[in-house]
Write a protein that holds these residues in place. Structure first.
Motif, mmCIF file in Angstrom:
data_model
loop_
_atom_site.group_PDB
_atom_site.id
_atom_site.type_symbol
_atom_site.label_atom_id
_atom_site.label_comp_id
_atom_site.label_asym_id
_atom_site.label_seq_id
_atom_site.Cartn_x
_atom_site.Cartn_y
_atom_site.Cartn_z
ATOM 1 N N ARG A 1 57.556 5.040 -49.001
ATOM 2 C CA ARG A 1 57.470 3.649 -48.541
ATOM 3 C C ARG A 1 57.232 2.689 -49.708
ATOM 4 O O ARG A 1 57.749 1.561 -49.705
ATOM 5 C CB ARG A 1 56.366 3.516 -47.499
ATOM 6 N N ARG A 2 56.481 3.123 -50.684
ATOM 7 C CA ARG A 2 56.270 2.275 -51.863
ATOM 8 C C ARG A 2 57.611 1.962 -52.536
ATOM 9 O O ARG A 2 57.891 0.799 -52.893
ATOM 10 C CB ARG A 2 55.330 2.965 -52.838
ATOM 11 N N SER B 1 42.171 -2.183 -46.278
ATOM 12 C CA SER B 1 43.552 -1.889 -46.674
ATOM 13 C C SER B 1 44.502 -3.031 -46.314
ATOM 14 O O SER B 1 45.510 -3.245 -46.998
ATOM 15 C CB SER B 1 44.021 -0.585 -46.022
ATOM 16 N N LEU C 1 51.829 -2.962 -49.476
ATOM 17 C CA LEU C 1 51.356 -1.658 -49.006
ATOM 18 C C LEU C 1 50.075 -1.324 -49.752
ATOM 19 O O LEU C 1 49.951 -1.584 -50.952
ATOM 20 C CB LEU C 1 52.413 -0.586 -49.271
ATOM 21 N N LEU D 1 46.659 1.748 -49.726
ATOM 22 C CA LEU D 1 45.847 2.834 -49.184
ATOM 23 C C LEU D 1 44.454 2.681 -49.774
ATOM 24 O O LEU D 1 44.285 2.735 -50.992
ATOM 25 C CB LEU D 1 46.441 4.200 -49.523
ATOM 26 N N GLU E 1 50.558 -1.691 -44.030
ATOM 27 C CA GLU E 1 51.759 -2.365 -44.530
ATOM 28 C C GLU E 1 51.835 -3.744 -43.879
ATOM 29 O O GLU E 1 51.664 -3.880 -42.666
ATOM 30 C CB GLU E 1 53.016 -1.566 -44.209
ATOM 31 N N TYR F 1 53.541 7.602 -48.085
ATOM 32 C CA TYR F 1 53.149 6.486 -48.946
ATOM 33 C C TYR F 1 54.125 6.296 -50.107
ATOM 34 O O TYR F 1 54.569 5.167 -50.370
ATOM 35 C CB TYR F 1 51.730 6.703 -49.472
ATOM 36 N N ARG F 2 54.451 7.362 -50.824
ATOM 37 C CA ARG F 2 55.295 7.210 -52.020
ATOM 38 C C ARG F 2 56.691 6.735 -51.649
ATOM 39 O O ARG F 2 57.262 5.852 -52.322
ATOM 40 C CB ARG F 2 55.371 8.540 -52.766
ATOM 41 N N GLU G 1 48.259 10.459 -47.682
ATOM 42 C CA GLU G 1 49.366 10.035 -48.548
ATOM 43 C C GLU G 1 50.670 10.701 -48.117
ATOM 44 O O GLU G 1 51.729 10.061 -48.054
ATOM 45 C CB GLU G 1 49.034 10.379 -49.998
ATOM 46 N N VAL H 1 46.211 3.439 -44.523
ATOM 47 C CA VAL H 1 47.385 2.855 -45.167
ATOM 48 C C VAL H 1 47.848 1.690 -44.298
ATOM 49 O O VAL H 1 48.091 1.873 -43.102
ATOM 50 C CB VAL H 1 48.529 3.875 -45.311
ATOM 51 N N SER I 1 51.660 9.679 -44.206
ATOM 52 C CA SER I 1 52.091 8.286 -44.058
ATOM 53 C C SER I 1 53.341 7.969 -44.874
ATOM 54 O O SER I 1 53.822 6.836 -44.818
ATOM 55 C CB SER I 1 50.966 7.342 -44.482
ATOM 56 N N LEU J 1 47.068 3.112 -55.790
ATOM 57 C CA LEU J 1 46.609 4.386 -55.248
ATOM 58 C C LEU J 1 46.275 5.360 -56.368
ATOM 59 O O LEU J 1 45.278 6.091 -56.287
ATOM 60 C CB LEU J 1 47.656 4.992 -54.309
#
Length: 783
Positions: free
Chosen positions: A427-428, A736, A445, A447, A628, A424-425, A419, A626, A422, A384
């Motif tokens: 979940r990462r 994605s 994962l 995006l 997963e 994102y960070r 970001e 995004v 969702s 990302l």
């Protein structure tokens, strides 16, 4: 565009007009079975039924053709061969290469050789099986890489250049190169190809056809019959899906039905069964892509050489424009300072591939999205972050490889919003920790963004017309050049007209798209259906609004500027009004025309193909997703666990329809990249030729968490009510999923290997990538 009406044309007060989530205009008919498709039309007395006989070899020529058994078969009334065609015999939509019937050369398995008309459909299908087609077969060319090496092209190659890509790559601190195969896709429309031809007076023909391009069907039917275009009328109320497969490839079946109708003097229906439809009609183009890139230590692109090669099948069809579109989108959302893009159009001995949702754009985007992931693995950063680093930006980083400036760029803000929403960070971090604890199951994962240009790249197609009648009871009949294939085009255009005239949508009846009402129409394609036809219909409505306003103003002796249309009423003062129906009656009594045409052509667009420079797109639609996933590293099986989408549709004309298009487009794109695998055997015969051996996504494949949000921002360009196209762009959000699968596989090497994963990413391919990644990881000491 000049506003003809003297009153404000703002969002009106009526419910279900533009901006409201009104149900699809045929929704109740769809679910109740009352919607009429071509096969539901009550047939004229004496209608015959047609079937097509075709070659079962991919390359060679016909030595002898014996149709005596066909002619003597029960119920047969007429047989059509090449020599029976009175007009043209090549129905190539842009360039020649598509013979309607073949009497000699065979270029793909499924090529039509003759057609038969019989008393019943079963009799017609049985009759074609009695043909004796003796062919001399040659080894077919099926490998796109071999075709590229041998320069077997259906059309010349094309190039785009900006700066010195070779120098930038050579001098870059880091370099990578890679290649990928991107699979094709079967359209799998629920309603197959079907046409009904009814002979008319003076040698004319009425055609009912499931087509996205009625005007092209009209033209080609006229040409094969050898009559003027004005003697052919094409009627198309609705399709049971099209997705591009009925843009050009509905025409041959209409032509064959018309020719048989001419020969027999009776109406003829030709409906391809699925077992014939799949081998005889084109697919999404498979592509073979390559890149060589140079970038800095942070992962910023400095230069790129990109090659996109379309496997076009045996003829050009629309491949020239499709490969152009792949080239236009091989940058996707990313600025490349120095870039060279080459596009090739390879000939192979398969059915001629054709338009499919995205029109080459998805295949082009795949190579740059692979590059983003590869760069991330090379420099040890989150993919990302690499994508955000390379996004188009401010002046100096806003010029595409074809020299169009990227204006009103929403993607940095849109991606940041997604970001956050969702997680994102977070979940990462959770996924990285989860993968460290689980040896067999691995999560991924990703995006990925979409920047998709809106307009036909063939400039003259960017035009549309409409016709509106207002009757004296205030009811309205609307006709436009677009075709309805389930995507909600008629619903949106209806809402636009209701908005413009400030009436209830229930007062408006949309009639079948017909070539005798709106002539010379463009195909419903390129995500432009609403942009073009909606604006044309609005212009027709504004003309009528102007006429009624002038009539009311004259009769009430007020200034025309005082007239207001609001909630089904026409006001000439704050407290004086009449109903819309009364205003229509008043206009009629004063001999004011209540019928008007509307026309629209897209402004600003141009492209000089010689210099590969211009502005081919009116604007860009944007989005990001995004995804997963979880994969089983022992079997290659996987599931999509969660999807979050934020998509830019401008000011939505109908949020319900738009959400449906986004959801459907994403799932269809996911199928293209994961389960939908086209397979030809060594003889060039399609073996993925039925629902039993070609897997589209099922309801159970929909992720349990599937969130779609609309990015709230009006289109900066002057589109109809500042909306944006929504048909094709969401399809590419599914990239994605593919990127997330690669992410999960990369976790096996502590994200230090960027796995190759051709598409469709079937479990077999995923398992192969798992094995190869583990091997590379061991060599690097990453495990």
């Amino acid at each position: 565009m000049r506003n003809l009406a003297p009153v404000t044309d703002a969002i009106c007060k009526t419910t279900d007009s533009a901006g409201a989530p009104r149900a699809h205009e045929s929704a109740a008919k769809h679910v109740s079975g009352k919607a009429f498709y071509v096969d539901d039309i009550i047939e004229p007395r004496g209608t015959l039924y047609a079937a097509v006989g075709y070659a079962d070899i991919a390359r060679g020529h016909i030595r002898t053709l014996d149709l005596s058994g066909v002619r003597s078969s029960e119920g047969v009334v007429g047989v059509l061969e090449l020599d029976d065609i009175p007009g043209i015999t090549d129905v190539g939509p842009v360039f020649p290469g598509d013979p309607l019937l073949s009497a000699d050369e065979i270029r793909y398995a499924g090529q039509p050789v003759f057609a038969v008309a019989a008393q019943t459909e079963l009799q017609a299908r049985q009759a074609v099986k009695r043909a004796v087609i003796d062919c001399e077969s040659r080894a077919p060319l099926l490998d796109v890489e071999k075709a590229l090496n041998e320069k077997q092209f259906v059309r010349p190659s094309h190039s785009m250049r900006r700066g010195d890509a070779r120098k930038a790559i050579t001098e870059a601190p880091l370099r990578l190169e890679a290649q990928q195969h991107v699979g094709g896709q079967e359209h799998f429309y629920l309603e197959g190809q079907v046409s009904l031809a009814v002979p008319a007076e003076d040698g004319g023909m009425l055609i009912y056809s499931s087509t996205q391009h009625p005007s092209e069907v009209q033209k080609l039917v006229a040409e094969v019959l050898g009559i003027p275009v004005n003697r052919v009328t094409v009627d198309m109320r609705r399709m049971g899906g099209g997705f591009g497969g009925k843009e050009t490839q509905a025409a041959p079946w209409a032509c064959l039905a018309a020719l048989l109708a001419r020969k027999t003097g009776r109406a003829v229906k030709l409906r391809l069964p699925r077992c014939d439809d799949m081998p005889m009609t084109g697919k999404r183009h498979p592509f073979f892509n390559r890149y060589e890139i140079g970038f800095d230590l942070q992962g910023r692109l400095l230069g790129a050489e990109i090659t996109v090669t379309g496997n076009c099948g045996h003829s050009p069809d629309l491949s020239d424009a499709i490969v152009d579109r792949a080239m236009f989108h091989s940058d996707n959302a990313y600025f490349i300072p120095d870039v060279a893009i080459d596009g090739h159009r390879c000939m192979t001995n398969t059915v001629s591939h054709t338009a499919f949702r995205g029109f080459g754009g998805p295949q082009g985007m795949m190579i740059i999205e692979r590059a983003m992931d590869d760069i991330a693995r090379a420099v040890g950063r989150d993919p990302l972050d690499i994508r955000k680093l390379n996004l188009y930006g401010t002046k100096g980083r806003d010029l595409t490889p074809y020299h169009q400036q990227v204006e009103h760029n929403l993607l940095p803000e849109l991606i940041d919003q997604l970001e956050r929403s969702s997680r994102y960070r977070e979940r990462r971090a959770e996924i990285t920790a989860w993968n460290a604890k689980n040896r067999v199951l691995k999560r991924g994962l990703a995006l990925t963004p979409v920047k998709f240009g809106i307009s036909f790249t063939l400039q003259h197609l960017n035009q549309a017309g409409a016709l509106i009648h207002i009757y004296t009871d205030g009811s309205i009949q609307l006709n436009h050049g677009g075709t309805e294939m389930g995507q909600g085009l008629h619903t949106k255009v209806l809402q636009i007209v209701a908005e413009t005239l400030a009436v209830s949508p229930d007062q408006i009846e949309i009639t079948a798209t017909r070539t005798d009402k709106v002539p010379n129409t463009s195909p419903t394609a390129a995500s432009s259906g609403t942009d073009l036809n909606g604006q044309a219909a609005r212009n027709a409505a504004l003309t009528l609004k102007q006429r009624i306003s002038e009539c009311v103003a004259e009769q009430k002796q007020v200034a025309v500027e005082a007239i207001r249309f609001t909630s089904g009423q026409v006001f000439w003062s704050d407290n004086e009004s009449m109903s819309f129906a009364e205003a229509a009656q008043l206009a009629y009594l004063n001999r004011v025309s209540l019928s008007a045409t509307g026309y629209y052509r897209t402004p600003k667009i141009w492209y000089d193909r010689e210099s590969a420079k211009g502005r081919p797109f009116f604007y860009f639609a944007n989005g990001a997703a995004v995804s997963e996933v979880v994969i089983d590293t022992l079997t290659g099986e996987y599931r999509v666990l969660a999807v979050d989408i934020l998509h830019d549709v401008g000011r939505s004309l109908n949020p319900a329809v738009d959400r449906g298009q986004i959801e459907g487009g994403f799932i269809q794109g996911m199928g293209w990249l994961t389960t939908e695998e086209l397979k030809w055997n060594a003889e060039g015969v399609l073996i993925s030729n039925s629902p039993a051996n070609y897997k589209i996504p099922a309801v159970s494949d929909t992720p349990a968490h599937f969130r779609v949000d609309l990015f709230k921002r009006d289109n900066e360009e002057e589109t109809v009510y500042n909306s944006k196209a929504v048909g094709e762009p969401p399809f590419m959000l599914a990239i994605s999923v593919w990127s997330a699968l690669r992410d999960a596989i990369a976790s096996l090497a502590d994200y230090r290997v960027s796995p190759a994963l051709d598409t469709p990413a079937t479990p077999e391919r995923v398992l192969g990538a798992v094995t190869e990644t583990r091997k590379q990881a061991a060599e690097k000491g990453a495990i």
